[in-house]
Design a protein around this motif. Structure first.
Motif, mmCIF file in Angstrom:
data_model
loop_
_atom_site.group_PDB
_atom_site.id
_atom_site.type_symbol
_atom_site.label_atom_id
_atom_site.label_comp_id
_atom_site.label_asym_id
_atom_site.label_seq_id
_atom_site.Cartn_x
_atom_site.Cartn_y
_atom_site.Cartn_z
ATOM 1 N N PHE A 74 -69.748 -34.003 -44.916
ATOM 2 C CA PHE A 74 -69.755 -32.865 -45.834
ATOM 3 C C PHE A 74 -70.837 -31.888 -45.365
ATOM 4 N N VAL A 75 -70.420 -30.747 -44.820
ATOM 5 C CA VAL A 75 -71.356 -29.788 -44.232
ATOM 6 C C VAL A 75 -72.251 -29.206 -45.310
ATOM 7 N N CYS A 76 -73.550 -29.303 -45.065
ATOM 8 C CA CYS A 76 -74.530 -28.752 -46.000
ATOM 9 C C CYS A 76 -75.230 -27.534 -45.415
ATOM 10 N N THR A 77 -75.520 -27.575 -44.112
ATOM 11 C CA THR A 77 -76.204 -26.452 -43.481
ATOM 12 C C THR A 77 -75.520 -26.062 -42.180
ATOM 13 N N ILE A 78 -75.542 -24.788 -41.904
ATOM 14 C CA ILE A 78 -75.154 -24.266 -40.598
ATOM 15 C C ILE A 78 -76.323 -23.423 -40.130
ATOM 16 N N ASN A 79 -76.823 -23.753 -38.949
ATOM 17 C CA ASN A 79 -78.035 -23.116 -38.412
ATOM 18 C C ASN A 79 -79.175 -23.161 -39.425
ATOM 19 N N ALA A 80 -79.326 -24.328 -40.066
ATOM 20 C CA ALA A 80 -80.410 -24.621 -41.012
ATOM 21 C C ALA A 80 -80.355 -23.799 -42.302
ATOM 22 N N LEU A 81 -79.209 -23.230 -42.639
ATOM 23 C CA LEU A 81 -79.061 -22.502 -43.899
ATOM 24 C C LEU A 81 -77.995 -23.164 -44.757
ATOM 25 N N PRO A 82 -78.226 -23.341 -46.038
ATOM 26 C CA PRO A 82 -79.457 -23.025 -46.759
ATOM 27 C C PRO A 82 -80.574 -23.998 -46.395
ATOM 28 N N ASN A 83 -81.776 -23.561 -46.631
ATOM 29 C CA ASN A 83 -82.935 -24.395 -46.346
ATOM 30 C C ASN A 83 -83.803 -24.466 -47.584
ATOM 31 N N PRO A 84 -83.914 -25.629 -48.180
ATOM 32 C CA PRO A 84 -83.366 -26.914 -47.746
ATOM 33 C C PRO A 84 -81.899 -27.041 -48.137
ATOM 34 N N CYS A 85 -81.277 -28.092 -47.625
ATOM 35 C CA CYS A 85 -79.900 -28.403 -48.000
ATOM 36 C C CYS A 85 -79.852 -28.535 -49.514
ATOM 37 N N ASN A 86 -78.905 -27.843 -50.139
ATOM 38 C CA ASN A 86 -78.853 -27.851 -51.602
ATOM 39 C C ASN A 86 -77.953 -28.950 -52.170
ATOM 40 N N GLY A 87 -77.454 -29.848 -51.312
ATOM 41 C CA GLY A 87 -76.579 -30.910 -51.791
ATOM 42 C C GLY A 87 -75.154 -30.452 -51.993
ATOM 43 N N ALA A 88 -74.856 -29.196 -51.696
ATOM 44 C CA ALA A 88 -73.522 -28.601 -51.770
ATOM 45 C C ALA A 88 -72.857 -28.746 -53.135
ATOM 46 N N PRO A 89 -73.471 -28.177 -54.190
ATOM 47 C CA PRO A 89 -72.795 -28.190 -55.488
ATOM 48 C C PRO A 89 -71.580 -27.265 -55.468
ATOM 49 N N THR A 90 -70.751 -27.323 -56.471
ATOM 50 C CA THR A 90 -69.535 -26.492 -56.494
ATOM 51 C C THR A 90 -69.833 -25.002 -56.588
ATOM 52 N N THR A 91 -71.038 -24.626 -56.977
ATOM 53 C CA THR A 91 -71.375 -23.215 -57.124
ATOM 54 C C THR A 91 -71.864 -22.564 -55.836
ATOM 55 N N ALA A 92 -72.253 -23.354 -54.840
ATOM 56 C CA ALA A 92 -72.740 -22.788 -53.579
ATOM 57 C C ALA A 92 -72.646 -23.827 -52.475
ATOM 58 N N TYR A 93 -71.675 -23.638 -51.590
ATOM 59 C CA TYR A 93 -71.458 -24.581 -50.497
ATOM 60 C C TYR A 93 -70.797 -23.838 -49.336
ATOM 61 N N TRP A 94 -70.755 -24.479 -48.177
ATOM 62 C CA TRP A 94 -70.069 -23.913 -47.025
ATOM 63 C C TRP A 94 -68.588 -24.195 -47.168
ATOM 64 N N SER A 95 -67.803 -23.156 -47.461
ATOM 65 C CA SER A 95 -66.354 -23.335 -47.551
ATOM 66 C C SER A 95 -65.753 -23.118 -46.163
ATOM 67 N N TYR A 96 -64.660 -23.810 -45.933
ATOM 68 C CA TYR A 96 -64.019 -23.863 -44.621
ATOM 69 C C TYR A 96 -62.637 -23.225 -44.709
ATOM 70 N N TRP A 97 -62.342 -22.315 -43.784
ATOM 71 C CA TRP A 97 -61.139 -21.489 -43.829
ATOM 72 C C TRP A 97 -60.426 -21.478 -42.488
ATOM 73 N N HIS A 98 -59.124 -21.166 -42.519
ATOM 74 C CA HIS A 98 -58.324 -21.020 -41.304
ATOM 75 C C HIS A 98 -57.632 -19.660 -41.338
ATOM 76 N N GLY A 99 -57.391 -19.113 -40.171
ATOM 77 C CA GLY A 99 -56.673 -17.853 -40.094
ATOM 78 C C GLY A 99 -56.054 -17.647 -38.730
ATOM 79 N N THR A 100 -55.292 -16.568 -38.635
ATOM 80 C CA THR A 100 -54.767 -16.120 -37.352
ATOM 81 C C THR A 100 -55.357 -14.741 -37.106
ATOM 82 N N PRO A 101 -55.555 -14.366 -35.856
ATOM 83 C CA PRO A 101 -56.176 -13.073 -35.574
ATOM 84 C C PRO A 101 -55.474 -11.920 -36.296
#
Length: 137
Positions: A74-101
Motif C-alpha cells: 500500500f503506497v504511502c509515499t512517493i519521493n518521501a511525500l507526504p512526510n511523514p507517511c500519514n498511514g494513507a487514510p481515505t481522506t488523503a492517499y496516493w490514488s492510482y490511475w490508468h489512461g491512454t495518451p
C-alpha cells in the motif's frame, strides 16, 4: 555551395534521429505523478523497458516508493511525500490511475503491485481524496 548542402543534410539527419529518439522514449509506459497537493507540480517520465507492474514503472523512472507500515504494497509515499507517511487514510492517499495518451483517467481497480500496464499507456498517481492527476494522460 556543396559544403553548405552537406552541412544542411547533416543537420537535417541529426534532427530526424533526435526526433525519432524522443518519440520512442514513451514507447513503453508513461508515468505521471501529481505533486500539486504538496505545492509542487506534475512530473512525467517514460519507462525505457516494459514494466511488469505499476510499482516497477514508478521505480523504473526513479521515483522512490514507501509503503504504509504493516500494510505491504500500500503506497504511502512517493519521493518521501507526504512526510511523514500519514498511514494513507481515505481522506488523503496516493490514488492510482490508468489512461491512454490524450484520453481520460480511470481509477485503478487493481493494486499497483499486481497491475501490468501495457506499452503505450499512461500510469498516474495523485495525492488527495482519490482525485485524478491534474493533467490529461
Amino acid at each position: 555551395m556543396r559544403r553548405m548542402l552537406a552541412v544542411l543534410a547533416l543537420v537535417a539527419s541529426s534532427f530526424v534521429v533526435t526526433s525519432a529518439a524522443s518519440a520512442a522514449s514513451c514507447a513503453n509506459v508513461k508515468v505521471v505523478v501529481d505533486f500539486t497537493s504538496f505545492g509542487g507540480g506534475v512530473q512525467t517520465a517514460c519507462t525505457t523497458v516494459d514494466p511488469s507492474s505499476g510499482i516497477v514503472a514508478l521505480q523504473n523512472v526513479k521515483f522512490v516508493v514507501g509503503y504504509v507500515p504493516r500494510q505491504p504494497g500500500f503506497v504511502c509515499t512517493i519521493n518521501a511525500l507526504p512526510n511523514p507517511c500519514n498511514g494513507a487514510p481515505t481522506t488523503a492517499y496516493w490514488s492510482y490511475w490508468h489512461g491512454t495518451p490524450g484520453g481520460t483517467w480511470t481509477y485503478s481497480s487493481s493494486g499497483a503491485g499486481s497491475y501490468n500496464p501495457a506499452p503505450g499507456t499512461v500510469e498516474g498517481w495523485s495525492f488527495g481524496a482519490g482525485t485524478a492527476p491534474s493533467t490529461t494522460p
